[in-house]
Design a protein around this motif. Structure first.
Motif, short mmCIF file in Angstrom:
data_model
loop_
_atom_site.label_atom_id
_atom_site.label_comp_id
_atom_site.label_asym_id
_atom_site.label_seq_id
_atom_site.Cartn_x
_atom_site.Cartn_y
_atom_site.Cartn_z
N GLY A 127 94.16 36.51 73.02
CA GLY A 127 93.24 35.39 73.13
C GLY A 127 92.40 35.19 71.89
N MET A 128 91.96 36.30 71.27
CA MET A 128 91.11 36.20 70.10
C MET A 128 91.86 35.68 68.87
N ILE A 129 93.18 35.81 68.85
CA ILE A 129 93.94 35.22 67.75
C ILE A 129 93.62 33.73 67.65
N TYR A 130 93.55 33.06 68.78
CA TYR A 130 93.31 31.62 68.81
C TYR A 130 91.83 31.29 68.83
N GLN A 131 91.05 32.08 69.55
CA GLN A 131 89.62 31.79 69.65
C GLN A 131 88.92 31.93 68.30
N SER A 132 89.45 32.76 67.41
CA SER A 132 88.79 33.03 66.14
C SER A 132 89.15 32.04 65.04
N LEU A 133 89.76 30.90 65.39
CA LEU A 133 90.20 29.94 64.39
C LEU A 133 89.31 28.69 64.39
N PRO A 134 88.26 28.64 63.56
CA PRO A 134 87.41 27.45 63.50
C PRO A 134 88.14 26.17 63.11
N PRO A 135 89.22 26.21 62.28
CA PRO A 135 89.89 24.96 61.93
C PRO A 135 90.57 24.25 63.12
N ILE A 136 90.70 24.95 64.25
CA ILE A 136 91.28 24.31 65.44
C ILE A 136 90.21 24.32 66.52
N PRO A 137 89.38 23.27 66.59
CA PRO A 137 88.21 23.27 67.48
C PRO A 137 88.55 23.50 68.95
N TRP A 139 90.73 25.39 70.28
CA TRP A 139 90.92 26.81 70.52
C TRP A 139 89.64 27.61 70.28
N HIS A 140 88.80 27.11 69.39
CA HIS A 140 87.60 27.86 68.98
C HIS A 140 86.49 27.69 70.03
N GLN A 141 86.79 28.15 71.25
CA GLN A 141 85.85 28.10 72.35
C GLN A 141 85.65 29.50 72.92
N SER A 142 84.49 29.73 73.51
CA SER A 142 84.20 31.05 74.06
C SER A 142 85.02 31.37 75.30
N THR A 143 85.64 30.36 75.91
CA THR A 143 86.42 30.59 77.13
C THR A 143 87.91 30.77 76.86
N THR A 144 88.34 30.74 75.61
CA THR A 144 89.77 30.87 75.32
C THR A 144 90.30 32.24 75.73
N THR A 145 89.61 33.29 75.34
CA THR A 145 90.05 34.64 75.72
C THR A 145 89.95 34.87 77.23
N PRO A 146 88.86 34.46 77.91
CA PRO A 146 88.84 34.58 79.37
C PRO A 146 89.99 33.85 80.06
N PRO A 184 92.73 30.97 92.00
CA PRO A 184 91.68 29.95 91.81
C PRO A 184 90.74 30.27 90.65
N LEU A 185 90.44 31.55 90.45
CA LEU A 185 89.57 31.92 89.34
C LEU A 185 90.19 31.54 88.01
N ALA A 186 91.47 31.87 87.83
CA ALA A 186 92.13 31.60 86.56
C ALA A 186 92.17 30.11 86.25
N TRP A 187 92.54 29.31 87.22
CA TRP A 187 92.66 27.88 86.95
C TRP A 187 91.33 27.17 86.94
N ALA A 188 90.30 27.74 87.56
CA ALA A 188 88.95 27.19 87.41
C ALA A 188 88.46 27.38 85.97
N VAL A 189 88.72 28.58 85.42
CA VAL A 189 88.35 28.83 84.03
C VAL A 189 89.15 27.91 83.10
N TRP A 191 90.39 24.96 83.86
CA TRP A 191 89.88 23.59 84.01
C TRP A 191 88.60 23.42 83.20
N TRP A 192 87.72 24.41 83.21
CA TRP A 192 86.51 24.34 82.43
C TRP A 192 86.83 24.30 80.94
N TRP A 193 87.86 25.04 80.53
CA TRP A 193 88.30 25.03 79.13
C TRP A 193 88.77 23.64 78.73
#
Length: 314
Positions: A127-137, A139-146, A184-189, A191-193
């Protein structure tokens, strides 16, 4: 971005494999699953097979496969290298746990703890591979890894319920309950993403990138290239908004609604083999839904380099 089949298979299969490994190792720690040979062979064997298949699929994305070993050499600064190191390190306790479980009829708690921790750490690195990329907004969200963690747990719990089957009845009930909570937890997260990515303001515009925003609307005088190139092919892929909306609905139906209802029906099925059939259908549905989600994950991503090719915002 262009969704590469190798990345789709890698993230789907390895996520399910690590989720299954985590669930089984945790179940062994809590004493939910007895260390009998058949559950160990089916469960841990499937988990390791999925992880291995995912890692092999990832090699298809490498242009120079003979240099794959270099992917783990930059672990001090690269989440991709850390993922490779974590994956290799997890194989050792997971394989030893499988051997003890199948051949000796016991699951040593240090090995189970290390396997569960290694599985979770590897998914975090993915997850952090993608979350740590600022050039792709997007993906660069705090909920990507969750999102990666929760989807791995959901698919892993459904697969655990399938593989436990009628052979480990108390554990099957526990896995059914875990799946009913994890889906439900996974898809709620997720959906928020999606909502966060849709509503976020552009991180850059063509005006801010050129420094000409103060002079009015900025547009390209000429295209930078007269023909397509690698960057336009890989980074310039776009999916229509209406198609993305339909695919999100398909992902939610296949990834959440269908497997949740099938797992609920399996939990109350009058026959154990009918429950196995329902759970198998649930596993197929949730893996398909996750595959659609993974396709959207890449297809909806927009790199800031697109500003160079005429996009107004990224």
């Amino acid at each position: 971005m262009q969704p590469a089949p190798s990345l789709l298979l890698f993230s789907t299969l390895s996520g399910a494999g690590y989720g299954l490994l985590f669930v089984l190792a945790l179940a062994a720690l809590l004493g939910i699953v007895p260390p009998a040979p058949l559950p160990g062979l089916l469960g841990l064997g499937t988990a390791l097979a999925l992880v291995t298949a995912g890692l092999l699929a990832s090699l298809g994305h490498l242009r120079r496969k003979e240099r794959a070993w270099r992917a783990i050499s930059q672990w001090r600064s690269s989440w991709l290298s850390r993922e490779g190191v974590a994956a290799l390190l997890t194989f050792l306790p997971a394989s030893l746990l499988a051997l003890f479980w199948v051949l000796a009829g016991r699951a040593p708690w240090p090995l189970a703890l290390l396997a569960a921790a290694g599985a979770a750490a590897t998914v975090v690195c993915t997850g952090m591979i993608y979350q740590s990329l600022p050039p792709i907004p997007r993906w660069h969200q705090s909920t990507t890894t969750p999102v990666y963690l929760c989807l791995a747990l959901a698919t892993g719990s459904v697969l655990a319920a399938l593989l436990a089957g009628p052979w480990v009845e108390p554990a099957t009930r526990a896995f059914h309950l875990l799946a009913l909570l994890a889906l439900p937890l996974a898809w709620a997260v997720k959906w928020w993403w999606w909502r966060s990515g849709d509503s976020a303001a552009p991180s850059a515009t063509i005006g801010s990138a050129t420094g000409l925003a103060g002079f009015g609307k900025v547009r390209l005088l000429e295209p930078p290239h007269t023909s397509s190139n690698y960057l336009m092919k890989e980074m310039g892929f776009r999916v229509a908004r209406k198609h993305a909306a339909k695919l999100r609905q398909i992902a939610l139906v296949l990834g959440l609604a269908v497997p949740w209802l099938l797992i609920l029906a399996a939990a109350w099925a009058p026959s154990p083999w009918f429950a196995v059939l329902l759970t198998a259908l649930a596993a197929a549905a949730t893996l398909t839904g996750t595959l659609v989600e993974r396709w959207l994950f890449f297809a909806e991503a927009k790199h800031t380099m697109s500003l160079y090719y005429g996009e107004q915002a990224a």
